[in-house]
Design a protein around this motif. Structure first.
Motif, PDB file in Angstrom:
ATOM      1  N   ALA A 266      10.431   8.818  21.565  1.00  0.00           N
ATOM      2  CA  ALA A 266       9.081   9.341  21.801  1.00  0.00           C
ATOM      3  C   ALA A 266       8.952   9.700  23.279  1.00  0.00           C
ATOM      4  O   ALA A 266       8.476   8.882  24.084  1.00  0.00           O
TER       5      ALA A 266
ATOM      6  N   GLU B 171      -2.373   0.363  12.840  1.00  0.00           N
ATOM      7  CA  GLU B 171      -1.809   1.705  12.878  1.00  0.00           C
ATOM      8  C   GLU B 171      -0.509   1.724  13.692  1.00  0.00           C
ATOM      9  O   GLU B 171      -0.402   1.057  14.721  1.00  0.00           O
TER      10      GLU B 171
ATOM     11  N   TYR C  57       9.010   1.008  14.584  1.00  0.00           N
ATOM     12  CA  TYR C  57       7.672   1.588  14.665  1.00  0.00           C
ATOM     13  C   TYR C  57       7.062   1.233  16.017  1.00  0.00           C
ATOM     14  O   TYR C  57       7.426   0.238  16.642  1.00  0.00           O
TER      15      TYR C  57
ATOM     16  N   ARG D 111       3.306   4.211  14.559  1.00  0.00           N
ATOM     17  CA  ARG D 111       4.018   5.496  14.571  1.00  0.00           C
ATOM     18  C   ARG D 111       5.494   5.226  14.316  1.00  0.00           C
ATOM     19  O   ARG D 111       6.080   4.310  14.936  1.00  0.00           O
TER      20      ARG D 111
ATOM     21  N   ASP E 267      -0.814  10.392   7.081  1.00  0.00           N
ATOM     22  CA  ASP E 267       0.260  10.939   7.894  1.00  0.00           C
ATOM     23  C   ASP E 267       0.903   9.876   8.792  1.00  0.00           C
ATOM     24  O   ASP E 267       1.860  10.189   9.513  1.00  0.00           O
ATOM     25  N   GLY E 268       0.364   8.667   8.750  1.00  0.00           N
ATOM     26  CA  GLY E 268       0.873   7.610   9.625  1.00  0.00           C
ATOM     27  C   GLY E 268       1.401   6.419   8.854  1.00  0.00           C
ATOM     28  O   GLY E 268       1.765   6.523   7.691  1.00  0.00           O
ATOM     29  N   TRP E 269       1.427   5.280   9.552  1.00  0.00           N
ATOM     30  CA  TRP E 269       1.945   4.043   8.980  1.00  0.00           C
ATOM     31  C   TRP E 269       1.009   2.890   9.320  1.00  0.00           C
ATOM     32  O   TRP E 269       0.268   2.947  10.305  1.00  0.00           O
TER      33      TRP E 269
END
Length: 356
Positions: free
Chosen positions: A101, A195, A163, A197, A130-132
């Motif tokens: 990232a 939440e 993540y 990524r 769209d996420g985790w």
């Protein structure tokens, strides 16, 4: 082949030692260890301005574009100064995954972000739009109470993946644990649909974790060299200034031999630690064994160095007011991280004799 440091690397060491000695004298270390946070938060942007947080980060993301050998010099000096902050967690544990990232790498380089690795099979990841989302709990997370984000090694639908979970006011829940070293605290982290990524899916995640382990073991070996060096310096100073029967106690073999043994072991530990750092920087095939050997030897050498210096100091070495006990506790923390030296030597033996 040239095994010496370059002039730039020598300048980095001089700069690091000068800054840390002025910024964190023994009295300040005692204040930090007794504080609620356990570190001086104002020091993180200072390390960033010195270029330490971004030493190996590419210039395109605001780093210096250097290598692990330069980071190794900083790790040794931070160990010598007993730095209490998330440098090890961010640079050794989190940075390999954050390379996935680039926007977060830039934040690390600028000092806007610190992070650590939270690893545990009890943490599960599930898709949410769209996420985790992460759910579960993991123990013994270094600097959990100090960092801004967590690189989480969690179980996803396809296996163990990596993540990124940023910290906010409510999540994740962090409980700082009482451990032997108050200047480097562990924490228990609980994720409740937090939440996240995705950084790396299987099998790339496994390769990153292996790389992270190498960096972490080498970094701790270097910190251990710094701890041992400082313990040796304290012992030598006391042996020169303390007199008994009209002579400095260093003139007596019972004292001088202990310090001589510490010197020999510290120098061997330094050689192993920088061998590991070079192997990692060059992506050498012996990097795994070098990191294991360096951490196993250097950690035990640091513990022995502190124990001998405590003996050289006599009763004063056991007192709370003397800084030696803090170095001893850091050495014990390093020794216990990622199993014992005996376990690491068994791993080396298995690789050499029985295949891996």
């Amino acid at each position: 082949m040239d095994f010496s440091f370059s002039p730039e690397q020598d300048q980095l060491r001089t700069q690091a030692r000068s800054f840390l000695e002025k910024r964190f004298p023994a009295a300040r270390l005692a204040e930090i260890a007794a504080s609620k946070d356990g570190w001086d938060r104002a020091s993180w942007p200072e390390l960033a301005r010195l270029g330490w947080t971004g030493a190996s980060i590419p210039e395109a993301q605001g780093g210096a574009g250097l290598g692990f050998v330069e980071e190794a010099i900083v790790f040794e000096e931070l160990g010598r100064a007993l730095y209490a902050g998330p440098y090890f967690s961010t640079v050794a544990l989190a940075l390999p995954a954050l390379a996935c990232a680039p926007d977060f790498l830039a934040r690390v380089a600028s000092g806007a972000l610190s992070a650590t690795l939270a690893s545990g099979p009890s943490v599960e990841a599930r898709r949410a739009g769209d996420g985790w989302r992460l759910r579960g709990e993991t123990d013994l997370v270094p600097d959990a109470g100090s960092v801004d984000a967590f690189v989480v090694h969690a179980r996803g639908p396809d296996g163990m993946a990596l993540y990124l979970a940023e910290r906010d006011d409510a999540q994740p829940l962090v409980r700082v644990l009482d451990t032997v070293d108050a200047t480097r605290r562990f924490g228990r982290v609980h994720f409740e649909d937090h939440e996240a990524r995705l950084l790396a899916a299987p099998p790339a995640a496994a390769k990153i974790i292996a790389s992270t382990r190498r960096r972490a073991l080498a970094a701790l070996a270097l910190e251990a060299v710094g701890v041992a060096s400082c313990a040796l310096a304290l012992g030598v100073e006391h042996a020169k200034s303390r007199e008994q029967f009209g002579r400095p106690i260093g003139a007596y073999q019972a004292v001088s031999h202990k310090l001589a043994d510490t010197y020999v072991e510290t120098e061997l530990a330094r050689s192993l630690a920088y061998w590991a750092a070079w192997c990692i920087a060059e992506d050498d095939g012996e990097a795994d064994m070098a990191a294991l050997a360096a951490k196993a030897y250097a950690a035990e050498a640091a513990v022995a160095a502190c124990e001998r210096t405590i003996q050289v100091h006599g009763g004063m070495g056991f007192t709370w007011d003397h800084p030696l006990h803090r170095y001893y506790k850091r050495a014990l923390w390093i020794e216990s991280f990622d199993r014992s030296g005996a376990a690491h030597r068994a791993e080396i033996a298995q690789a050499l004799l029985g295949g891996s």
